[in-house]
Design an enzyme around this catalytic site. Structure first.
Site, short mmCIF file in Angstrom:
data_model
loop_
_atom_site.label_atom_id
_atom_site.label_comp_id
_atom_site.label_asym_id
_atom_site.label_seq_id
_atom_site.Cartn_x
_atom_site.Cartn_y
_atom_site.Cartn_z
NE ARG A 149 -3.14 41.16 -62.65
CZ ARG A 149 -3.86 42.49 -62.33
NH1 ARG A 149 -3.24 43.32 -61.58
NH2 ARG A 149 -4.87 42.80 -62.95
CG ASP A 169 -4.28 42.90 -50.28
OD1 ASP A 169 -3.38 42.73 -51.09
OD2 ASP A 169 -5.27 43.82 -50.39
CB ALA A 229 6.69 46.83 -54.04
CG ASP A 254 14.66 44.70 -58.66
OD1 ASP A 254 15.65 44.56 -59.43
OD2 ASP A 254 13.44 44.65 -59.44
CD GLU A 259 14.58 52.66 -58.98
OE1 GLU A 259 14.04 52.55 -60.31
OE2 GLU A 259 14.02 51.88 -58.18
CG HIS A 278 13.40 49.09 -61.08
ND1 HIS A 278 12.79 50.18 -60.85
CD2 HIS A 278 12.14 48.21 -61.36
CE1 HIS A 278 11.25 49.96 -60.77
NE2 HIS A 278 11.23 48.87 -61.24
CB ILE A 279 16.46 43.43 -63.19
CG1 ILE A 279 17.10 42.63 -61.84
CG2 ILE A 279 17.58 44.41 -63.77
CD1 ILE A 279 18.16 41.66 -62.16
N GLY A 280 13.21 43.44 -62.03
CA GLY A 280 11.89 42.51 -61.59
C GLY A 280 11.23 41.92 -62.97
#
Length: 304
Positions: A149, A169, A229, A254, A259, A278-280
């Site tokens: 997606r 992929d 990711a 990100d 973390e 980590h604000i995706g």
């Protein structure tokens, strides 16, 4: 029935739960000890990337029927322990796709045009114009690792920017690739030929340290690596070395293996890397969609 919300959740999601007649208990990011106490009489629990729903937590919750992750990925939930108890595990994988794709694009622009570096220098009173020569993205090749997606969304953006798109992929969808003018290649070819590589794969055994020293050395010296990711998809030590020694030109990150990222981590000392916490999925739209989707699934399961 009682639902424990163990992470920040959009108010519309809370409304969905309350409208269904559930009692909602809120505790933001409890540690394991607190969680073990809180789950003793709950029917469902909602988390985000934190806290971890461990085997111990699951075994402390005799009434638990649903564990919901408001977002993508289930790596903070003990899926085996849940399966043994017949507990359903749900998430909202589509909720943040656009938000993550837009953040990855923002990181690409930021690294390509040295925006964060330029901003830092301006605040220091340094007019660093000569040090801020960047690159254009039009005509460049974007390699997308993981064409799900999020990969599809970023490919649409890349096409609009006039970039060539390479895809990797293990389950290639040729029809969707045609929509974005993308071409499937093996991972090594993608790494060798791309000017920008962006990662959009889940963290599973096969993707742990997928981008390691050997694969970083395949990339162009002028290339940019983007990871929005999971942190452990990239071998951090190898990446630090690659950025320090010029195997690649820069990176936008990100997510991290640890973390929050420790204060004096080597990555924080490098000018050719842009770091975000980590604000995706941290947009108003994604938060609302993720919360409402998991809340609706909980209602359906508990009332079903």
């Amino acid at each position: 029935m009682k639902v424990l919300v163990a992470a920040p959740l959009h108010e519309r999601a809370i409304e969905v739960l309350k409208k269904a007649g559930f009692e909602v208990v809120y505790e933001e990011y409890p540690d394991e000890e607190t969680l073990v106490e809180l789950v003793k009489d709950v029917d469902a629990i909602i988390v985000r990337s934190k806290p971890k729903v461990t085997r111990r937590v699951i075994e402390s919750a005799p009434k638990l029927k649903v564990i919901a992750r408001a977002g993508v990925g289930l790596d903070n939930i003990d899926l085996d322990a849940a399966k043994e108890r017949g507990i359903k595990v749900v998430n909202s994988p589509a909720a943040s796709s656009r938000s993550v794709a837009e953040l990855a694009t923002a990181l690409i622009f930021n690294v390509a045009r040295k925006i964060a570096f330029a901003d830092r220098k301006m605040r220091e009173g340094i007019w660093a114009k000569k040090q801020c020569v960047g690159i254009e993205l039009e005509g460049k090749t974007l390699g997308i690792v993981g064409f799900g997606r999020i990969g599809y969304q970023i490919a649409k953006i890349a096409k609009a920017l006039g970039m060539k798109v390479l895809l990797y992929d293990p389950y290639p969808n040729e029809e969707r690739a045609k929509e974005v003018g993308g071409k499937f290649v093996d991972l090594e070819t993608l790494l060798r030929e791309s000017d920008v590589v962006t990662l959009h794969v889940p963290l599973v055994e096969a993707t742990y340290h997928m981008i390691n020293e050997e694969r970083l050395k395949l990339m162009k010296k002028t290339a940019i690596l983007i990871n929005a990711a999971r942190g452990a998809v990239v071998d951090t030590n190898a990446l630090v070395k690659a950025l320090q020694e010029g195997w690649i030109a820069g990176a936008g990150l990100d997510v991290y293996e640890e973390e929050p990222l420790p204060k004096n981590h080597p990555l924080t000392k490098l000018d050719n890397v842009v770091l975000t916490p980590h604000i995706g999925a941290s947009t108003v739209e994604a938060q609302m969609r993720a919360g409402v989707q998991v809340a609706e699934q909980i209602v359906e399961i508990l009332k079903g």
